[in-house]
Scaffold this motif. Structure first.
Motif, PDB file in Angstrom:
ATOM      1  N   ARG A  76      22.086 -23.610  30.992  1.00 36.45           N
ATOM      2  CA  ARG A  76      22.823 -22.976  29.887  1.00 36.45           C
ATOM      3  C   ARG A  76      22.329 -23.478  28.530  1.00 36.45           C
ATOM      4  O   ARG A  76      22.061 -22.657  27.641  1.00 36.45           O
ATOM      5  N   PRO A  77      22.172 -24.806  28.312  1.00 33.05           N
ATOM      6  CA  PRO A  77      21.620 -25.248  27.020  1.00 33.05           C
ATOM      7  C   PRO A  77      20.210 -24.684  26.768  1.00 33.05           C
ATOM      8  O   PRO A  77      19.871 -24.358  25.630  1.00 33.05           O
ATOM      9  N   TRP A  80      20.549 -21.114  25.455  1.00 35.38           N
ATOM     10  CA  TRP A  80      20.957 -21.057  24.061  1.00 35.38           C
ATOM     11  C   TRP A  80      19.871 -21.588  23.130  1.00 35.38           C
ATOM     12  O   TRP A  80      19.663 -21.050  22.037  1.00 35.38           O
ATOM     13  N   LEU A  83      17.302 -18.844  22.934  1.00 35.09           N
ATOM     14  CA  LEU A  83      17.839 -17.750  22.129  1.00 35.09           C
ATOM     15  C   LEU A  83      17.790 -18.079  20.638  1.00 35.09           C
ATOM     16  O   LEU A  83      17.545 -17.203  19.798  1.00 35.09           O
ATOM     17  N   THR A  84      17.975 -19.339  20.315  1.00 36.22           N
ATOM     18  CA  THR A  84      17.951 -19.776  18.918  1.00 36.22           C
ATOM     19  C   THR A  84      16.524 -19.998  18.412  1.00 36.22           C
ATOM     20  O   THR A  84      16.178 -19.569  17.307  1.00 36.22           O
TER      21      THR A  84
END
Length: 177
Positions: A76-77, A80, A83-84
């Motif tokens: 999950r990290p 993200w 995505l960033t």
């Protein structure tokens, strides 16, 4: 990359100045040698593979740093972080700029430090500096906080200094330094 990276690689193998030409090169001589395999390929293939190497290195570096920080559940990290980070890197990837590769190798080096893989970290910092001279910042600051890197980085710096001499006449390499 045509007027800079390809130009520098062709200048290197011709024994001509890396720092003349359309805009001059802003990298160490090492970069011309490291980019040479991409220069030797047909232009379209070298360009695609250069960008692919940058993207894979960036994604791999991001994965390694996230994995080092979030050992129990890095998925999950990583999602993200990707995505960033990736939208911010797209122009460097699209243009074939060395910044994407530089960012990926930086992340790999920091992950190696976090995992206490000192030789790998030192080697990656040498590759980082060969990619862009700005890499010397990490190479000089890291041993202030991580004592096991000190001797290893001296070896890495020596290897970094000698690397171009493996691919050119000593007087030419020295003139490019």
């Amino acid at each position: 990359t045509i007027n800079s990276y390809h130009y520098a690689a062709s200048q290197w193998w011709a024994g001509l100045s890396l720092y003349a030409g359309p805009g001059g090169m802003n990298y160490l001589p090492h970069f011309a040698v490291l980019f040479s395999p991409f220069h030797a390929l047909p232009l379209w293939l070298g360009e695609v593979l250069w960008r692919l190497l940058s993207a894979v290195t960036l994604a791999g570096g991001l994965w390694q740093i996230i994995r080092a920080l979030f050992r129990a559940a890095p998925e999950r990290p990583f999602f993200w972080a990707t995505l960033t980070a990736m939208p911010l890197c797209m122009s460097a990837l699209r243009n074939g700029n060395a910044n994407a590769l530089f960012g990926g190798v930086t992340l790999l080096a920091i992950a190696a430090i976090l995992e206490r893989r000192w030789w790998l970290a030192a080697g990656l910092m040498a590759v980082l500096t060969a990619t862009k001279p700005l890499g010397i910042v990490l190479m000089m600051l890291a041993p202030l906080f991580y004592a096991p890197l000190r001797g290893r980085l001296l070896v890495a710096l020596l290897g970094l200094a000698l690397f171009p001499f493996l691919f050119g006449r000593p007087e030419y390499v020295w003139s490019q330094y």
